[in-house]
Design a protein around this motif. Sequence first.
Motif, PDB file in Angstrom:
ATOM      1  N   UNK A  96       0.834  -1.200   0.000  1.00 60.41           N
ATOM      2  CA  UNK A  96       0.000   0.000   0.000  1.00 60.41           C
ATOM      3  C   UNK A  96       0.867   1.248   0.000  1.00 60.41           C
ATOM      4  N   UNK A  97       0.227   2.379  -0.292  1.00 60.82           N
ATOM      5  CA  UNK A  97       0.909   3.662  -0.255  1.00 60.82           C
ATOM      6  C   UNK A  97       0.876   4.217   1.164  1.00 60.82           C
ATOM      7  N   UNK A  98       1.938   4.883   1.556  1.00 59.09           N
ATOM      8  CA  UNK A  98       1.986   5.533   2.859  1.00 59.09           C
ATOM      9  C   UNK A  98       1.602   6.991   2.711  1.00 59.09           C
ATOM     10  N   UNK A  99       0.633   7.408   3.487  1.00 60.83           N
ATOM     11  CA  UNK A  99       0.274   8.817   3.591  1.00 60.83           C
ATOM     12  C   UNK A  99       0.745   9.313   4.944  1.00 60.83           C
ATOM     13  N   UNK A 100       1.582  10.343   4.957  1.00 59.19           N
ATOM     14  CA  UNK A 100       2.142  10.792   6.228  1.00 59.19           C
ATOM     15  C   UNK A 100       2.234  12.306   6.257  1.00 59.19           C
ATOM     16  N   UNK A 101       2.394  12.830   7.467  1.00 60.67           N
ATOM     17  CA  UNK A 101       2.679  14.245   7.636  1.00 60.67           C
ATOM     18  C   UNK A 101       3.721  14.403   8.731  1.00 60.67           C
ATOM     19  N   UNK A 102       4.635  15.334   8.523  1.00 61.18           N
ATOM     20  CA  UNK A 102       5.635  15.627   9.531  1.00 61.18           C
ATOM     21  C   UNK A 102       5.028  16.539  10.598  1.00 61.18           C
ATOM     22  N   UNK A 103       5.241  16.169  11.850  1.00 69.91           N
ATOM     23  CA  UNK A 103       4.760  16.945  12.988  1.00 69.91           C
ATOM     24  C   UNK A 103       5.955  17.670  13.597  1.00 69.91           C
TER      25      UNK A 103
END
Length: 352
Positions: free
Chosen positions: A295-302
């Motif tokens: 699967x694709x990874x969806x992420x955000x930097x915090x």
Amino acid sequence: MKRVLFTGHGGFVGHHCLEYFLEHTDWELICIDSFRHKGTPRRVVEVGGDHPRVKTYKHDLTVPFDPQLQNLIFDRHIDDRGNVVEKPIHYIIHMASESAVERSASDPVTCLRNNYELTINMLEFARNCKGLEQFVQISTDEVYGEAGPNESHKEWSKIVPSNPYAASKASQEAMAISYWRTYNMPIVITNTMNIIGERQDPEKFLPKIIQKVSLGEVMPIYGDSLDSIGTRIYLHAKNMASALVFLANKTPSVYSDFVANENTWEAEPDRYNVCGNVELNNLELAQMVADIMGKELSYELIPSESARAGYDRRYALDGSKMKELGWEPAMTFRESLEKVVKWTLENPHWAV
């Protein structure tokens, strides 16, 4: 057959050790757990906790053992001549602790009191165990605090805990060391890296990644930029268990050894770093998990300033001492990760 008293067997690491001990030793396992923190009987059931070599007793370790439980632990009975006879405890593996860093930051008093009280009760119990060969105090890399970019903490590096959980583990070590010195107890301390494995609580980082990727949700990653993301070195819980079995075959030093050799200024109990050998940052781990899942990874930097209080960007232990003694992890990191991810997907009751 060795008789082993083992605390916290319903916890994440504990139940893996229970399974490994059943598969790789002939030990009789006397297991104590309160099941009031993150320990659960479900873990024990799923790894064969009903085995004839396992005896499970539910007890809050912040309270000393009552006489009846002590009688059960030592298998005390009266023989046909009217004598009270008992069986020894050869090893005590003290693993039970409140271990959530975030909860320790929001409620430090509960964490500190719990981890102090259960450890002092176990040490007091151990002090009266005849024939005890080892008291293994399970500790963490976090007692050393954050590691520098090119630093790996060796055994007996400076203790600088960053959060209440780490401080509580450092206090457990200090108590154990004092009993080693004052009462000549056979203390062994192990410091372990971040541990992964099946049946881990969904609040932890790896199962949280699996959950987020499965749901197609955004995975938060602490870091101000791609160059400042926190890093960890991971170890499968079964590898941790194998290290404990390995160390059980080694006679620990006791304080009287140093007295006999007139070098008490060098006196310290046996201490071992138990760690993996692959370091990667949190985003790299998340990407590897997504790749294994297809699967694709969806992420955000915090931003790092929003990370939890007492957050350490990097931990690192020097594992050369264990390697020189002949121990290395049986499973590679990649094998461990694939095993955990695939098992979790096949057992979704541990992932949601």
